[in-house]
Structure formats: structure tokens, C-alpha cells
Design a protein around this motif. Structure first.
Motif, PDB file in Angstrom:
ATOM      1  N   HIS A 261     -14.518  -1.852   2.671  1.00  0.00           N
ATOM      2  CA  HIS A 261     -13.175  -2.386   2.899  1.00  0.00           C
ATOM      3  C   HIS A 261     -13.047  -2.894   4.338  1.00  0.00           C
ATOM      4  CE1 HIS A 261     -12.189  -0.084  -0.765  1.00  0.00           C
ATOM      5  NE2 HIS A 261     -11.137  -0.869  -0.872  1.00  0.00           N
ATOM      6  N   ILE A 262     -12.272  -3.941   4.504  1.00  0.00           N
ATOM      7  CA  ILE A 262     -11.999  -4.444   5.853  1.00  0.00           C
ATOM      8  C   ILE A 262     -11.307  -3.370   6.690  1.00  0.00           C
ATOM      9  CG2 ILE A 262     -10.779  -6.205   7.193  1.00  0.00           C
ATOM     10  CD1 ILE A 262     -13.109  -7.292   5.582  1.00  0.00           C
TER      11      ILE A 262
ATOM     12  N   MET B 217      -0.815   2.607   7.756  1.00  0.00           N
ATOM     13  CA  MET B 217      -0.920   3.177   6.418  1.00  0.00           C
ATOM     14  C   MET B 217       0.459   3.509   5.836  1.00  0.00           C
ATOM     15  SD  MET B 217      -4.446   5.453   6.456  1.00  0.00           S
ATOM     16  CE  MET B 217      -4.203   6.269   8.031  1.00  0.00           C
ATOM     17  N   ALA B 218       1.404   3.877   6.692  1.00  0.00           N
ATOM     18  CA  ALA B 218       2.772   4.115   6.219  1.00  0.00           C
ATOM     19  C   ALA B 218       3.364   2.829   5.648  1.00  0.00           C
ATOM     20  CB  ALA B 218       3.632   4.648   7.357  1.00  0.00           C
ATOM     21  N   TYR B 219       3.074   1.704   6.304  1.00  0.00           N
ATOM     22  CA  TYR B 219       3.556   0.415   5.800  1.00  0.00           C
ATOM     23  C   TYR B 219       2.903   0.070   4.466  1.00  0.00           C
ATOM     24  CZ  TYR B 219       4.615  -4.556   5.554  1.00  0.00           C
ATOM     25  OH  TYR B 219       5.038  -5.792   5.134  1.00  0.00           O
ATOM     26  N   PHE B 220       1.630   0.413   4.319  1.00  0.00           N
ATOM     27  CA  PHE B 220       0.946   0.153   3.049  1.00  0.00           C
ATOM     28  C   PHE B 220       1.572   0.965   1.918  1.00  0.00           C
ATOM     29  CE2 PHE B 220      -3.297  -0.777   5.425  1.00  0.00           C
ATOM     30  CZ  PHE B 220      -2.765  -1.987   5.848  1.00  0.00           C
ATOM     31  N   VAL B 221       1.923   2.216   2.212  1.00  0.00           N
ATOM     32  CA  VAL B 221       2.573   3.045   1.186  1.00  0.00           C
ATOM     33  C   VAL B 221       3.922   2.453   0.812  1.00  0.00           C
ATOM     34  CG1 VAL B 221       3.562   5.326   0.704  1.00  0.00           C
ATOM     35  CG2 VAL B 221       1.371   5.148   1.891  1.00  0.00           C
TER      36      VAL B 221
ATOM     37  N   LEU C 240      -6.442  -1.436  -1.301  1.00  0.00           N
ATOM     38  CA  LEU C 240      -5.831  -1.678  -0.002  1.00  0.00           C
ATOM     39  C   LEU C 240      -5.825  -3.167   0.320  1.00  0.00           C
ATOM     40  CD1 LEU C 240      -7.531   1.291   1.814  1.00  0.00           C
ATOM     41  CD2 LEU C 240      -5.074   0.997   1.608  1.00  0.00           C
ATOM     42  N   PRO C 241      -4.933  -3.578   1.230  1.00  0.00           N
ATOM     43  CA  PRO C 241      -4.916  -4.989   1.634  1.00  0.00           C
ATOM     44  C   PRO C 241      -6.146  -5.364   2.442  1.00  0.00           C
ATOM     45  CG  PRO C 241      -3.417  -3.700   2.984  1.00  0.00           C
ATOM     46  CD  PRO C 241      -3.885  -2.793   1.893  1.00  0.00           C
TER      47      PRO C 241
ATOM     48  N   ALA D 144      -4.656   2.759  -3.192  1.00  0.00           N
ATOM     49  CA  ALA D 144      -5.227   3.203  -4.461  1.00  0.00           C
ATOM     50  C   ALA D 144      -4.486   4.426  -4.961  1.00  0.00           C
ATOM     51  CB  ALA D 144      -6.704   3.528  -4.271  1.00  0.00           C
ATOM     52  N   MET D 145      -4.313   4.488  -6.275  1.00  0.00           N
ATOM     53  CA  MET D 145      -3.756   5.671  -6.902  1.00  0.00           C
ATOM     54  C   MET D 145      -4.698   6.054  -8.028  1.00  0.00           C
ATOM     55  SD  MET D 145      -0.010   6.365  -8.592  1.00  0.00           S
ATOM     56  CE  MET D 145      -0.441   5.577 -10.135  1.00  0.00           C
ATOM     57  N   GLY D 146      -5.450   7.160  -7.827  1.00  0.00           N
ATOM     58  CA  GLY D 146      -6.511   7.465  -8.770  1.00  0.00           C
ATOM     59  C   GLY D 146      -7.588   6.400  -8.650  1.00  0.00           C
ATOM     60  N   SER D 147      -7.897   5.740  -9.744  1.00  0.00           N
ATOM     61  CA  SER D 147      -8.910   4.678  -9.737  1.00  0.00           C
ATOM     62  C   SER D 147      -8.278   3.298  -9.795  1.00  0.00           C
ATOM     63  CB  SER D 147      -9.853   4.856 -10.936  1.00  0.00           C
ATOM     64  OG  SER D 147      -9.103   4.814 -12.146  1.00  0.00           O
TER      65      SER D 147
END
Length: 256
Positions: A236-237, A202-206, A219-220, A212-215
Motif C-alpha cells: 500500500h502507498i 487514519m481518523a479521517y479515513f475512518v 485504504l486510499p 478495510a473491514m474484515g476482508s
């Protein structure tokens, strides 16, 4: 039959049905300190250094949850790209469970260095692990976009399996073969601190802006719609990864 004889027979029958494991003298002495000290703040006075370090693990997990909630409340009003403050809040929420793992590793070493841990510390260790490595990662997953009903089911499954895994370890650790130092030779199922792997992902995703930010945003790996046109059947996968991780924690055949 006299009342005394009747009571004796009843007690023997109860003991036969519900045998009680005798408490060792060492455990009895360890618990006696809490019974003997009934003054104000007696619980705190009986804390050992290792116990305080264990509590810091739980503090890290709780702070992670609170920072996740803070980001979730603020993100709907933030424009893209994220401000430095918002990014820092999310990164900190991800890093805190990793810091908690440092305290989790340190408390055992301090306990051995000071002649052994306390009965209270053993229980607190599992409770702190559940917060930092169970509830905190699930909260982060929700904040980052795992918000469909099926996503939430997977996150709840992850926390529940983490809880069950810790309870099983506490109950059966004495049955697992140990090495010369007294440590268990293997774990049944993956340990709950392994969820730091999910935190790192999740750190890599950030870092990559994949969340998601709000609506807005997602995610990948994408999503799967189990029933066409039904938003409640979307998953979600990444949620499936959480579910697989949960199953691995409670597995009895997987030994590490």
C-alpha cells in the motif's frame, strides 16, 4: 609478579579499553533511594506524581492496541455500514494516543513544578512513548488494512526506527546544545510523537469509510504490485508513508 600487582595491571588495562563515565553526585543520590528502600512495593512508594502521569501515557497506548485488536476480531462479522459501537471502538483506538500525548506533555511540566523529575521517570517516558506513538499507530495501520507481507515489513520498520530514535535521544541528549531553560535547541530527526499526524490521517479515513473491514474495503492511495501476479509483492502507498516517517525519525541531518 605478585597476584595483587597482576590484578592491578589487569584492572588498569581494562579501564583503558572500557572507560566508565563517572556518575554525578546528583544522579547517585537519585538512584540511592531505590537501593535503600527494599520493602514491599518500594518501587511504587518511590513514584512521584510525574511518574504516575507518565504511566498514564503508556496506559493510553496499551488501551489503543487492545481496542484495535477488539475491532479486528469483530469486524469480519459486521455488515456495512459499520454499527455505531464498531465505529466508536475504532475512533477510540485512534484518539487514545492523542490523549497519551496530553499526559506526555503534562508529566514534564509537573516534574519541573515539583522540583525535577526522577531517574525512573526519564526511562519510563521513553518506554511509554514507544507504546503510544510507535506500537499503537502501527497496530492501527494493520487493523485498517495494511496487511500484506510488505505492509507488515514497513510497520515493523516504523516501530524499530521509533525505538532507535528514542534510544539515540536518551544517549545523546547531553551533547545537543541547550537553551537557557535547559531544553534542547533542536531534535535530530522528527520526534516520535509526530506519529500523531498518522493517527489524524487514519481518523479521517475512518470518517470517510476508507479502510478495510474484515476482508472487504481498502485504504486510499491504492497499492503497488512490484511483481505482476504475485500478491506477496503488493504494498500500500500508505505503508510507504509509514516507512518514510520511520526514516525521518532516525535521520541525523534532519533537525527540528
Amino acid at each position: 609478579m605478585s597476584k595483587r600487582t597482576s590484578a592491578s595491571v589487569k584492572a588498569e588495562a581494562t579501564a583503558a579499553v572500557s572507560p566508565v563515565t563517572p556518575m554525578s553526585e546528583e544522579k547517585r543520590k537519585a538512584l540511592q533511594q531505590y537501593k535503600d528502600d527494599d520493602g514491599h512495593f518500594s518501587l511504587v512508594r518511590n513514584f512521584r506524581l510525574a511518574d504516575l502521569i507518565t504511566i498514564m501515557n503508556g496506559v493510553c497506548g496499551t488501551l489503543s492496541i487492545l481496542l484495535s485488536a477488539r475491532y479486528l476480531l469483530e469486524s469480519s462479522n459486521l455488515p456495512r455500514p459499520l454499527s455505531d459501537d464498531a465505529t466508536r471502538t475504532l475512533y477510540t483506538a485512534i484518539i487514545l494516543p492523542m490523549l497519551g500525548f496530553g499526559f506526555d506533555a503534562l508529566d514534564g511540566k509537573v516534574a519541573r513544578w515539583m522540583g525535577g523529575g526522577s531517574m525512573l521517570g526519564q526511562e519510563m517516558d521513553s518506554l511509554a512513548d514507544l507504546i503510544s506513538f510507535g506500537v499503537a499507530p502501527a497496530t492501527l495501520g494493520y487493523v485498517m488494512g495494511l496487511r500484506t507481507p510488505l505492509d507488515v515489513v514497513c510497520l515493523l520498520l516504523f516501530v524499530s526506527c521509533g525505538l532507535a530514535r528514542l534510544a539515540r535521544f536518551n544517549a545523546t541528549v547531553a551533547l545537543i546544545p541547550a537553551d537557557a531553560s535547559g531544553k534542547s535547541k533542536y531534535f535530530e530527526g522528527i520526534p516520535i510523537p509526530s506519529s500523531l499526524g498518522l493517527d489524524a490521517m487514519m481518523a479521517y479515513f475512518v470518517h470517510s469509510g476508507w479502510f478495510a473491514m474484515g476482508s472487504h474495503g481498502d485504504l486510499p492511495f491504492g497499492t503497488i504490485e512490484l511483481i505482476a501476479g504475485n500478491k506477496n509483492s503488493t504494498i500500500h502507498i500508505l505503508s510507504i508513508i509509514f516507512a518514510v516517517w520511520a526514516a525521518a525519525m532516525v535521520s541525523k541531518t534532519l533537525r527540528l
